[in-house]
Design a protein around this motif. Structure first.
Motif, PDB file in Angstrom:
ATOM      1  N   VAL A   1       8.255  30.013  36.371  1.00  0.00           N
ATOM      2  CA  VAL A   1       7.473  28.799  36.134  1.00  0.00           C
ATOM      3  C   VAL A   1       7.962  28.159  34.837  1.00  0.00           C
ATOM      4  N   PHE A   2       7.980  26.823  34.827  1.00  0.00           N
ATOM      5  CA  PHE A   2       8.426  26.066  33.661  1.00  0.00           C
ATOM      6  C   PHE A   2       7.591  24.805  33.535  1.00  0.00           C
ATOM      7  N   LYS A   3       7.744  24.112  32.412  1.00  0.00           N
ATOM      8  CA  LYS A   3       7.027  22.854  32.195  1.00  0.00           C
ATOM      9  C   LYS A   3       8.020  21.700  32.155  1.00  0.00           C
ATOM     10  N   ASP A   4       7.585  20.557  32.689  1.00  0.00           N
ATOM     11  CA  ASP A   4       8.360  19.345  32.499  1.00  0.00           C
ATOM     12  C   ASP A   4       7.973  18.765  31.140  1.00  0.00           C
ATOM     13  N   PRO A   5       8.634  17.704  30.669  1.00  0.00           N
ATOM     14  CA  PRO A   5       8.322  17.164  29.348  1.00  0.00           C
ATOM     15  C   PRO A   5       6.884  16.653  29.203  1.00  0.00           C
ATOM     16  N   ASP A   6       6.185  16.397  30.308  1.00  0.00           N
ATOM     17  CA  ASP A   6       4.805  15.938  30.244  1.00  0.00           C
ATOM     18  C   ASP A   6       3.805  17.093  30.315  1.00  0.00           C
ATOM     19  N   GLY A   7       4.294  18.319  30.400  1.00  0.00           N
ATOM     20  CA  GLY A   7       3.415  19.479  30.435  1.00  0.00           C
ATOM     21  C   GLY A   7       3.010  19.931  31.825  1.00  0.00           C
ATOM     22  N   ASN A   8       3.531  19.292  32.871  1.00  0.00           N
ATOM     23  CA  ASN A   8       3.227  19.721  34.238  1.00  0.00           C
ATOM     24  C   ASN A   8       3.901  21.064  34.502  1.00  0.00           C
ATOM     25  N   LEU A   9       3.153  22.005  35.095  1.00  0.00           N
ATOM     26  CA  LEU A   9       3.724  23.292  35.464  1.00  0.00           C
ATOM     27  C   LEU A   9       4.403  23.175  36.823  1.00  0.00           C
TER      28      LEU A   9
ATOM     29  N   ASP B 252      17.262  23.690  27.468  1.00  0.00           N
ATOM     30  CA  ASP B 252      16.074  23.670  26.611  1.00  0.00           C
ATOM     31  C   ASP B 252      14.790  23.311  27.348  1.00  0.00           C
ATOM     32  N   VAL B 253      14.691  23.736  28.609  1.00  0.00           N
ATOM     33  CA  VAL B 253      13.459  23.535  29.376  1.00  0.00           C
ATOM     34  C   VAL B 253      12.459  24.600  28.932  1.00  0.00           C
ATOM     35  N   GLU B 254      11.200  24.207  28.749  1.00  0.00           N
ATOM     36  CA  GLU B 254      10.175  25.157  28.327  1.00  0.00           C
ATOM     37  C   GLU B 254       9.831  26.090  29.487  1.00  0.00           C
ATOM     38  N   LEU B 255      10.197  27.343  29.332  1.00  0.00           N
ATOM     39  CA  LEU B 255       9.946  28.352  30.352  1.00  0.00           C
ATOM     40  C   LEU B 255       8.596  29.013  30.082  1.00  0.00           C
ATOM     41  N   VAL B 256       7.758  29.077  31.107  1.00  0.00           N
ATOM     42  CA  VAL B 256       6.420  29.645  30.980  1.00  0.00           C
ATOM     43  C   VAL B 256       6.435  31.129  31.315  1.00  0.00           C
ATOM     44  N   THR B 257       7.271  31.511  32.275  1.00  0.00           N
ATOM     45  CA  THR B 257       7.396  32.926  32.655  1.00  0.00           C
ATOM     46  C   THR B 257       8.870  33.302  32.665  1.00  0.00           C
ATOM     47  N   ASP B 258       9.106  34.592  32.631  1.00  0.00           N
ATOM     48  CA  ASP B 258      10.423  35.122  32.951  1.00  0.00           C
ATOM     49  C   ASP B 258      10.528  35.090  34.472  1.00  0.00           C
ATOM     50  N   ILE B 259      11.636  35.548  35.004  1.00  0.00           N
ATOM     51  CA  ILE B 259      11.766  35.666  36.464  1.00  0.00           C
ATOM     52  C   ILE B 259      10.780  36.733  36.927  1.00  0.00           C
ATOM     53  N   GLN B 260       9.934  36.367  37.869  1.00  0.00           N
ATOM     54  CA  GLN B 260       8.897  37.249  38.388  1.00  0.00           C
ATOM     55  C   GLN B 260       9.293  37.762  39.763  1.00  0.00           C
ATOM     56  N   ASP B 261       9.126  39.057  39.962  1.00  0.00           N
ATOM     57  CA  ASP B 261       9.414  39.694  41.261  1.00  0.00           C
ATOM     58  C   ASP B 261      10.827  39.404  41.751  1.00  0.00           C
TER      59      ASP B 261
ATOM     60  N   TYR C  11      14.260  14.650  34.989  1.00  0.00           N
ATOM     61  CA  TYR C  11      14.315  15.161  36.361  1.00  0.00           C
ATOM     62  C   TYR C  11      15.704  14.964  36.974  1.00  0.00           C
ATOM     63  N   SER C  12      16.350  13.867  36.668  1.00  0.00           N
ATOM     64  CA  SER C  12      17.699  13.625  37.193  1.00  0.00           C
ATOM     65  C   SER C  12      18.658  14.687  36.692  1.00  0.00           C
ATOM     66  N   LYS C  13      18.546  15.040  35.409  1.00  0.00           N
ATOM     67  CA  LYS C  13      19.418  16.061  34.831  1.00  0.00           C
ATOM     68  C   LYS C  13      19.145  17.430  35.441  1.00  0.00           C
ATOM     69  N   ILE C  14      17.862  17.803  35.513  1.00  0.00           N
ATOM     70  CA  ILE C  14      17.493  19.140  35.981  1.00  0.00           C
ATOM     71  C   ILE C  14      17.743  19.319  37.475  1.00  0.00           C
ATOM     72  N   LEU C  15      17.486  18.283  38.280  1.00  0.00           N
ATOM     73  CA  LEU C  15      17.626  18.403  39.737  1.00  0.00           C
ATOM     74  C   LEU C  15      18.908  17.790  40.283  1.00  0.00           C
ATOM     75  N   GLY C  16      19.730  17.211  39.408  1.00  0.00           N
ATOM     76  CA  GLY C  16      20.982  16.600  39.867  1.00  0.00           C
ATOM     77  C   GLY C  16      20.729  15.380  40.731  1.00  0.00           C
ATOM     78  N   LEU C  17      19.712  14.602  40.389  1.00  0.00           N
ATOM     79  CA  LEU C  17      19.359  13.419  41.189  1.00  0.00           C
ATOM     80  C   LEU C  17      20.290  12.259  40.893  1.00  0.00           C
ATOM     81  N   GLU C  18      20.602  11.514  41.921  1.00  0.00           N
ATOM     82  CA  GLU C  18      21.359  10.273  41.786  1.00  0.00           C
ATOM     83  C   GLU C  18      20.652   9.213  42.595  1.00  0.00           C
ATOM     84  N   GLY C  19      20.613   8.012  42.059  1.00  0.00           N
ATOM     85  CA  GLY C  19      19.981   6.920  42.785  1.00  0.00           C
ATOM     86  C   GLY C  19      18.490   6.901  42.557  1.00  0.00           C
ATOM     87  N   GLY C  20      17.768   6.464  43.558  1.00  0.00           N
ATOM     88  CA  GLY C  20      16.335   6.299  43.439  1.00  0.00           C
ATOM     89  C   GLY C  20      16.016   4.884  42.983  1.00  0.00           C
TER      90      GLY C  20
END
Length: 124
Positions: free
Chosen positions: A108-116, A94-103, A26-35
């Motif tokens: 939609v994509f999945k995180d490493p735990d399978g959450n949509l 290499d994020v698992e993409l569930v859909t192409d760009i819609q409309d 999540y830090s890589k994908i969202l550019g998070l720092e700290g927490g």
């Protein structure tokens, strides 16, 4: 009677299996720092717009086999100013993409735990 409950979301909880791996992803994908990590199973990530994103291994909510359900519908929407650049960023990472760009608005994509999860282009 006036409600004592505030009309503000305090945080969004995402079930994860491995806190360190989820925090890194999540830090890589969202550019998070700290927490901060609390109680050995919660990571609170600083976010704009809510009190924070909380990654949680949810030990109290697991079944007898130690498993926990993941989100099977996109329950969290992240925003972007450029849906096409965001889609390409996810592909490169290499994020698992569930859909192409819609409309021409979201995907939609999945995180490493399978959450949509979903990314939508913010409109003015």
């Amino acid at each position: 009677m006036k409600t004592p409950i505030k009309n503000r979301i305090g945080g969004v909880f995402v079930p994860v299996r491995n806190l360190e791996k989820a925090k890194e992803w999540y830090s890589k994908i969202l550019g998070l720092e700290g927490g901060e990590i609390f109680f050995g199973h919660l990571y609170t990530a600083p976010m704009e717009g809510t009190a924070g994103l909380v990654l949680d291994t949810m030990p109290k909510w697991r079944n007898e086999n130690g498993n926990i359900s993941t989100y099977q519908v996109p329950s969290i929407q992240f925003v972007t100013n450029d849906i096409h650049a965001s889609y390409e960023f996810m592909k490169v990472n290499d994020v698992e993409l569930v859909t192409d760009i819609q409309d021409n608005f979201y995907f939609v994509f999945k995180d490493p735990d399978g959450n949509l999860l979903m990314i939508c282009e913010e409109t003015a």
